[in-house]
Design a protein around this motif. Structure first.
Motif, PDB file in Angstrom:
ATOM      1  N   ALA A 132       6.483  -8.462  -3.089  1.00 16.15           N
ATOM      2  CA  ALA A 132       7.350  -7.337  -2.742  1.00 16.15           C
ATOM      3  C   ALA A 132       7.084  -6.191  -3.713  1.00 16.15           C
ATOM      4  N   GLY A 133       6.240  -5.254  -3.303  1.00 11.98           N
ATOM      5  CA  GLY A 133       5.944  -4.090  -4.115  1.00 11.98           C
ATOM      6  C   GLY A 133       4.674  -4.223  -4.924  1.00 11.98           C
ATOM      7  N   LEU A 134       4.004  -3.085  -5.145  1.00 15.13           N
ATOM      8  CA  LEU A 134       2.769  -3.051  -5.926  1.00 15.13           C
ATOM      9  C   LEU A 134       2.837  -2.021  -7.053  1.00 15.13           C
ATOM     10  N   THR A 135       4.006  -1.413  -7.260  1.00 15.60           N
ATOM     11  CA  THR A 135       4.096  -0.324  -8.236  1.00 15.60           C
ATOM     12  C   THR A 135       4.253  -0.803  -9.670  1.00 15.60           C
ATOM     13  N   HIS A 136       4.640  -2.046  -9.867  1.00 16.07           N
ATOM     14  CA  HIS A 136       4.825  -2.573 -11.225  1.00 16.07           C
ATOM     15  C   HIS A 136       3.470  -2.865 -11.852  1.00 16.07           C
ATOM     16  N   ASN A 170      -0.912 -19.550  -2.478  1.00 16.15           N
ATOM     17  CA  ASN A 170      -1.653 -18.848  -1.440  1.00 16.15           C
ATOM     18  C   ASN A 170      -0.899 -17.552  -1.132  1.00 16.15           C
ATOM     19  N   MET A 171      -1.445 -16.425  -1.522  1.00 15.62           N
ATOM     20  CA  MET A 171      -0.784 -15.141  -1.277  1.00 15.62           C
ATOM     21  C   MET A 171      -0.945 -14.770   0.201  1.00 15.62           C
ATOM     22  N   VAL A 172       0.158 -14.760   0.943  1.00 18.67           N
ATOM     23  CA  VAL A 172       0.084 -14.596   2.394  1.00 18.67           C
ATOM     24  C   VAL A 172       0.464 -13.212   2.880  1.00 18.67           C
ATOM     25  N   GLY A 173       1.200 -12.432   2.072  1.00 12.21           N
ATOM     26  CA  GLY A 173       1.628 -11.124   2.535  1.00 12.21           C
ATOM     27  C   GLY A 173       2.080 -10.231   1.405  1.00 12.21           C
ATOM     28  N   ILE A 174       1.989  -8.926   1.650  1.00 14.55           N
ATOM     29  CA  ILE A 174       2.403  -7.923   0.665  1.00 14.55           C
ATOM     30  C   ILE A 174       3.249  -6.866   1.355  1.00 14.55           C
ATOM     31  N   PHE A 175       4.385  -6.540   0.783  1.00 12.64           N
ATOM     32  CA  PHE A 175       5.200  -5.426   1.262  1.00 12.64           C
ATOM     33  C   PHE A 175       4.996  -4.244   0.334  1.00 12.64           C
ATOM     34  N   GLU A 176       4.464  -3.158   0.863  1.00 12.62           N
ATOM     35  CA  GLU A 176       4.289  -1.930   0.079  1.00 12.62           C
ATOM     36  C   GLU A 176       4.219  -0.741   1.031  1.00 12.62           C
ATOM     37  N   GLN A 177       5.119   0.207   0.836  1.00 12.09           N
ATOM     38  CA  GLN A 177       5.187   1.373   1.717  1.00 12.09           C
ATOM     39  C   GLN A 177       4.190   2.459   1.334  1.00 12.09           C
TER      40      GLN A 177
END
Length: 365
Positions: free
Chosen positions: A29-33, A49-56
């Motif tokens: 959840a988020g990539l800004t950090h 297993n990284m399955v999904g990313i939420f980033e607007q």
């Protein structure tokens, strides 16, 4: 009959291994950090297993996709869409601190476990909402601190409990660096890290949380009797809206702690000093610990110990997260990652903020 028995035992022995090897489906959840690189750049291991990313922020996601090699097909601009499409077992939050509450609000009702970057929340009020959701829906809610990976801190705690330096009387915990602008954090990270509503404060929140977390762990969940904090803004040109230097004093029945979070240290640091009745322990960094024992008025013996990184799974927060969820690891009571620890840490941080603004000492119940 012996052959059948042997085969049965062999199969039963394999089942736990198969269960352990089933990877945890992890959403981001988020990539800004700035710490998100810890998971994006993590070497391949069978536990996650990284399955999904939420980033607007599509531009940010595309930039990181090129840097770390993940497909834009797993990036979603809606948290709900990411959860629905990927059905993760757990989510790691790497956005601003204010968003921690909304991540738990989205995940907890679905039974999805959550790990956030320190601190737990921007306020005690938000932390209480997160705690209530985690308890109601039976999810694990962990908080990750870099100092949770330091073998020296765990050795210092062990030596303290063994009575090596006598009873604890004073702790000094210093954390920080030159400041977000000076160390060159990304624009996306800088924007919320220096925003009073998105980060809850400046250095007092960003680095004060380390000392609050460690003291709660060392004191085995005992709250301080009082909290007194003073903040300053020494880099107004870089941090115009938040503090960048703080001193927090915690008093206990038989000890005092001085926390020194700052964006003005000339050299980055995360160190801890523990002073007892007969000696002192200096956890200088992740790998070096010094033990000083009094031999007179000002004389002492000194021993320096060097340690490797913590053993698996404690050397990696995502391994810890996966192990806690699959049940192979039970965290110690009031351990650094635990919700019970971080609720008290949030009480300390909230009291620190209130004290710094009011100029008064805050007494905890």
């Amino acid at each position: 009959m012996k052959l059948l028995f042997s085969i049965t035992i062999s199969v039963l022995a394999i089942f736990p291994l198969l269960a352990q090897e089933k990877p945890l489906k992890l959403g981001i959840a988020g990539l800004t950090h700035g710490h998100v690189g810890w998971i994006l750049g993590r070497e391949h291991q069978s536990d996650i297993n990284m399955v999904g990313i939420f980033e607007q922020n599509t531009e940010l996601a595309q930039r990181m996709s090129k840097q770390y090699g993940f497909s834009m097909d797993i990036v979603f601009d809606s948290m709900e869409e990411m959860l629905k499409a990927t059905k993760p077992d757990a989510v790691a939050a790497f956005g601003n601190i204010k968003d921690h509450l909304s991540v738990v609000e989205a995940c907890a009702p679905k039974g999805i476990h959550v790990m956030v970057e320190k601190p737990l929340a921007i306020s005690l009020e938000d932390a209480k909402k997160m705690e209530a959701l985690a308890i109601k829906h039976g999810i694990h809610l962990l908080t990750n601190y870099e100092t949770s990976w330091y073998e020296t801190n765990f050795k210092a705690k062990s030596l303290l409990e063994e009575g090596t330096i006598g009873g604890l009387r004073k702790a000094i915990i210093r954390d920080g660096h030159k400041g977000p602008k000076k160390i060159g954090v990304s624009n996306e990270f800088f924007e919320w890290l220096t925003h009073p509503e998105l980060n809850g404060g400046g250095a007092i929140m960003d680095f004060g949380c380390y000392g609050a977390n460690l003291m709660t762990w060392l004191m085995k969940g005992k709250k301080p009797n009082s909290v007194t904090a003073v903040t300053q803004q020494l880099q107004s040109e870089n941090n115009p809206n938040v503090d960048d230097d703080a001193t927090i004093i915690l008093t206990y029945d038989t000890a005092m702690a001085i926390l020194e979070p700052s964006w003005n240290w000339p050299i980055g640091r995360k160190d801890m000093e523990l002073y007892g009745e007969t000696g002192a322990l200096y956890s200088d960094n992740a790998n070096q610990l010094r033990i000083r024992l009094s031999t007179g008025y000002s004389s002492y013996t000194e021993e320096t110990l060097f340690f490797k990184d913590r053993p698996i799974p404690y050397d990696d927060p995502f391994s810890v997260f996966a192990a806690v969820i699959n049940g192979s690891l039970v965290l110690e009571k009031y351990g650094p990652y635990t919700l019970e620890n971080n609720m008290i840490a949030m009480e300390i941080l909230q009291a620190s903020l209130d004290s710094s603004k009011s100029g008064k000492t805050i007494h905890l119940e």
